[in-house]
Design a protein around this motif. Structure first.
Motif, PDB file in Angstrom:
ATOM      1  N   MET A  96       1.066  -0.819   0.112  1.00 18.00           N
ATOM      2  CA  MET A  96       0.374   0.381   0.101  1.00 18.00           C
ATOM      3  C   MET A  96       0.866   1.358  -0.158  1.00 18.00           C
ATOM      4  SD  MET A  96      -3.350   0.363   2.253  1.00 18.00           S
ATOM      5  CE  MET A  96      -3.499  -0.381   3.114  1.00 18.00           C
ATOM      6  N   GLU A 125     -14.448  -2.963  -7.642  1.00 22.43           N
ATOM      7  CA  GLU A 125     -15.208  -2.930  -6.321  1.00 22.43           C
ATOM      8  C   GLU A 125     -16.478  -2.074  -6.166  1.00 22.43           C
ATOM      9  OE1 GLU A 125     -12.462   0.017  -4.059  1.00 22.43           O
ATOM     10  OE2 GLU A 125     -11.208  -1.424  -3.027  1.00 22.43           O
ATOM     11  N   LYS A 164     -20.341  -3.146  -5.781  1.00 22.00           N
ATOM     12  CA  LYS A 164     -20.912  -4.413  -5.902  1.00 22.00           C
ATOM     13  C   LYS A 164     -21.966  -3.540  -4.923  1.00 22.00           C
ATOM     14  CE  LYS A 164     -17.305  -6.994  -3.577  1.00 22.00           C
ATOM     15  NZ  LYS A 164     -15.700  -7.598  -2.696  1.00 22.00           N
ATOM     16  N   LYS A 176     -25.316  -4.253  -3.037  1.00 22.13           N
ATOM     17  CA  LYS A 176     -25.343  -3.854  -2.033  1.00 22.13           C
ATOM     18  C   LYS A 176     -26.745  -2.989  -1.403  1.00 22.13           C
ATOM     19  CE  LYS A 176     -21.453  -5.119   0.020  1.00 22.13           C
ATOM     20  NZ  LYS A 176     -19.504  -4.227   0.836  1.00 22.13           N
ATOM     21  N   ARG A 205     -11.385   6.645   0.099  1.00 20.64           N
ATOM     22  CA  ARG A 205     -12.320   5.995   1.396  1.00 20.64           C
ATOM     23  C   ARG A 205     -12.366   7.821   1.965  1.00 20.64           C
ATOM     24  NH1 ARG A 205     -12.274   1.731  -1.502  1.00 20.64           N
ATOM     25  NH2 ARG A 205     -11.121   0.124  -0.687  1.00 20.64           N
ATOM     26  N   ARG A 230     -14.258  10.801  13.599  1.00 24.76           N
ATOM     27  CA  ARG A 230     -14.153   9.093  14.729  1.00 24.76           C
ATOM     28  C   ARG A 230     -13.755   8.532  14.702  1.00 24.76           C
ATOM     29  NH1 ARG A 230     -17.542   5.716  10.211  1.00 24.76           N
ATOM     30  NH2 ARG A 230     -15.477   5.446   9.982  1.00 24.76           N
ATOM     31  N   ASP A 239      -7.173   6.527  14.961  1.00 21.53           N
ATOM     32  CA  ASP A 239      -6.134   6.563  14.014  1.00 21.53           C
ATOM     33  C   ASP A 239      -7.219   7.895  12.724  1.00 21.53           C
ATOM     34  OD1 ASP A 239      -6.577   6.150  10.957  1.00 21.53           O
ATOM     35  OD2 ASP A 239      -7.804   4.666  10.874  1.00 21.53           O
ATOM     36  N   GLY A 268     -22.628   6.321   8.802  1.00 21.13           N
ATOM     37  CA  GLY A 268     -21.732   5.928   8.832  1.00 21.13           C
ATOM     38  C   GLY A 268     -20.447   6.851   8.081  1.00 21.13           C
ATOM     39  N   CYS A 296     -19.342   0.356   8.086  1.00 22.02           N
ATOM     40  CA  CYS A 296     -18.330   1.005   8.581  1.00 22.02           C
ATOM     41  C   CYS A 296     -18.285   1.947   9.688  1.00 22.02           C
ATOM     42  CB  CYS A 296     -16.342   1.637   7.732  1.00 22.02           C
ATOM     43  SG  CYS A 296     -15.584   0.141   7.036  1.00 22.02           S
ATOM     44  N   ASP A 347     -16.715  -8.251   4.071  1.00 19.73           N
ATOM     45  CA  ASP A 347     -17.029  -7.927   2.684  1.00 19.73           C
ATOM     46  C   ASP A 347     -17.088  -7.074   1.544  1.00 19.73           C
ATOM     47  OD1 ASP A 347     -19.331  -6.759   3.493  1.00 19.73           O
ATOM     48  OD2 ASP A 347     -20.851  -7.882   2.763  1.00 19.73           O
ATOM     49  N   SER A 348     -15.806  -6.211   2.384  1.00 16.36           N
ATOM     50  CA  SER A 348     -15.957  -4.921   1.454  1.00 16.36           C
ATOM     51  C   SER A 348     -13.983  -4.823   1.917  1.00 16.36           C
ATOM     52  CB  SER A 348     -16.656  -3.818   1.536  1.00 16.36           C
ATOM     53  OG  SER A 348     -16.066  -2.986   2.889  1.00 16.36           O
ATOM     54  N   MET A 349     -13.583  -4.297   0.798  1.00 13.65           N
ATOM     55  CA  MET A 349     -12.196  -3.632   0.713  1.00 13.65           C
ATOM     56  C   MET A 349     -11.826  -2.886   1.878  1.00 13.65           C
ATOM     57  SD  MET A 349     -10.067  -5.597  -0.225  1.00 13.65           S
ATOM     58  CE  MET A 349      -8.761  -4.287  -0.450  1.00 13.65           C
ATOM     59  N   VAL A 350     -12.662  -1.631   2.411  1.00 13.91           N
ATOM     60  CA  VAL A 350     -12.975  -0.512   3.122  1.00 13.91           C
ATOM     61  C   VAL A 350     -12.655  -1.293   4.551  1.00 13.91           C
ATOM     62  CG1 VAL A 350     -14.015   1.540   3.981  1.00 13.91           C
ATOM     63  CG2 VAL A 350     -14.349   0.388   1.553  1.00 13.91           C
ATOM     64  N   GLU A 410      -9.147  -2.968   4.627  1.00 13.02           N
ATOM     65  CA  GLU A 410      -8.162  -2.454   4.879  1.00 13.02           C
ATOM     66  C   GLU A 410      -8.025  -1.906   6.350  1.00 13.02           C
ATOM     67  OE1 GLU A 410      -8.232   0.946   1.921  1.00 13.02           O
ATOM     68  OE2 GLU A 410      -8.256  -0.573   0.791  1.00 13.02           O
ATOM     69  N   ASN A 411      -9.321  -1.100   6.935  1.00 14.45           N
ATOM     70  CA  ASN A 411      -9.534  -0.551   8.069  1.00 14.45           C
ATOM     71  C   ASN A 411      -9.030  -1.433   9.349  1.00 14.45           C
ATOM     72  OD1 ASN A 411     -10.631   1.909   7.359  1.00 14.45           O
ATOM     73  ND2 ASN A 411     -12.503   1.342   7.469  1.00 14.45           N
TER      74      ASN A 411
END
Lengths: 388, 69
Positions: free
Chosen positions: A1, A98, A100, A102, A230, A238, A245, A302, B9, B33-36, B39-40
């Motif tokens: 990464m 990515e 998807k 949902k 992201r 948060r 983090d 979220g 998340c 079920d997600s890349m996020v 990573e987190n």
């Protein structure tokens, strides 16, 4: 990464012997923050309203107006930035595997939270992203909003730690995943082919906009970067509080610095002040409370309004329905006079600090009540499930 | 095994955090079920001195957290 090492700095939150998390900040977050900051300055230089290079709340509100869901004459325009952000996310998500589809995580609840997040944002006059951009423009009212935003996030975190959840989502079909991207493609086609069906402001903020192609292209790039990194305004604070983090919070900071430095270079910066800031009011209690509503609601969802657009672009139907809730919230905000009125200076020199009316105050109070009920119900349900 | 599939998340990270705080396990498996989330959780786990292995199963991920020796 792709990461960079930052020097270890002690922050206030370090406690409970937990290891300070963010020795590594994702470089994409910093790049995205810088690009958003520059993009905001460019879009404003080419015609967007002052301190409004981006504002997810304001732009969704303008789209609600252009499609006549409300008829406030000064805030009606199909903002290509919204279209670009969603589709930029979709395109990169597809390329990166990515995308998807949902959905199914309490959609009606999300719709309602989305609507109240929008009402809170319009009371303050900006989404969290515009709040940061306003801060970088020297608008001290936005710093009051920041305090409210942080308070709202802390309230949301309190419930998260108690077990709040809107339950899981499930894999769904492509048509659900493409709901918001599809709407955006439809809006873009109509905007280009038959713009006359929409109503466009001839004065006020809605009439001020950068050229369509520029807005669209810039937003496509920002949408793609936001998908990659992201980045999220609410996620920053948060994660800092909950996990020590500082990854996303770094993006928040970079946007502020880039916009501030850019404004100074461009000569837009006139010092920090609460007086007569562009599309901003100085009714501080309501700047604060509006953003408490936004922070709290966004934690429950979220992610901030920008993040909801990006997630919807990745095929998340729950975020798509949240965005639709925001659009309806915006329509309510203007149909019922809930939104804040900006500070103004009349020709005879009379200064008005702006603010919100009684209806807006009541709406914010109702919003707190609704968020409290949603927070408690979805926390208790979870605790009972755990016991069983 | 923590099943955090479908959760947005930061719930998956909160679940891992609760487990780590509660029992500080030597090994912990998490489904997402997600890349996020991958990573987190990876970022959180390494801050708590865990190594993370990720297995991709038909678009879902199984993370195995192992305490660093």
């Amino acid at each position: 990464m792709l990461t960079v090492k930052l020097p270890r700095i002690k922050f206030l939150f370090i406690s409970k012997g937990e290891e300070f998390m963010s020795k590594k900040i994702n470089l994409w977050v910093l790049i995205t923050g810088a690009v958003i900051g520059i993009a905001a300055l460019v879009l404003t230089a080419f015609g967007n309203p002052a301190n409004m290079g981006f504002c997810i709340a304001c732009f969704l509100r303008d789209i609600a107006g252009a499609t006549k869901m409300h008829t406030a004459p000064v805030v009606q325009y199909i903002r290509p930035e919204i279209i670009g952000l969603v589709l930029g996310s979709t395109i990169l998500a597809v390329i990166r595997g990515e995308f998807k589809p949902k959905a199914g995580s309490s959609p009606a609840t999300r719709f309602i939270i989305g609507a109240f997040v929008m009402i809170g944002a319009l009371v303050f006059l900006g989404c969290p992203l515009r709040m940061v951009i306003r801060m970088g423009g020297g608008d001290l009212n936005a710093f009051v909003g920041l305090v409210g935003f942080a308070l709202g996030i802390l309230i949301g975190i309190f419930f998260l730690k108690k077990g709040f959840t809107l339950k899981r989502s499930y894999t769904v079909t492509l048509s659900e995943g493409m709901a918001l991207p599809g709407i955006m493609i439809g809006l873009l086609v109509l905007l280009i082919a038959v713009p006359a069906i929409f109503t466009f402001s001839t004065e006020g903020p809605g009439s001020k906009h950068a050229p369509l192609v520029l807005s669209l292209l810039v937003a496509l790039v920002v949408g793609a970067l936001a998908q990659r990194s992201r980045i999220c305004m609410v996620g920053g604070m948060r994660d800092a509080v909950m996990f020590k983090d500082f990854n996303l919070l770094a993006g928040f900071g970079v946007i502020f610095l880039v916009v501030l430095i850019g404004n100074i270079i461009l000569g837009n910066f006139k010092g920090f002040s609460t007086y007569l800031q562009p599309i901003s009011h100085a009714s501080q209690l309501w700047n604060l409370l509006g953003m408490v509503l936004v922070g709290w609601g966004s934690v429950l969802l979220g992610g901030c309004p920008l993040r909801q657009l990006i997630l919807a672009g990745e095929g998340n139907g729950d975020s798509a329905v949240t965005v639709l809730g925001m659009i309806v919230g915006a329509a309510f905000a203007h149909n019922f006079g809930l939104a804040g009125g900006a500070a103004s200076l009349a020709e005879d020199g009379t200064y008005s600090a702006g603010g919100i009316g009684d209806a807006g105050k009541i709406a914010v109070a109702i919003g707190f009540g609704v968020l409290l009920i949603i927070s408690i119900v979805n926390t208790l349900k979870q605790r009972e499930a755990k016991k069983a | 095994m923590i099943d955090a599939r479908g959760l947005s998340c930061p719930m998956p990270v909160v679940m891992v955090q609760n487990e780590v705080k509660k029992s500080s396990p030597n090994e912990l498996k998490v489904q997402v079920d997600s890349m996020v989330c991958v990573e987190n959780i990876t970022r959180y786990a390494s801050s708590q001195k865990y190594d993370v292995e990720v297995a991709n199963k038909d678009g879902e991920f199984e993370l195995t957290l192992k305490k660093k020796k």
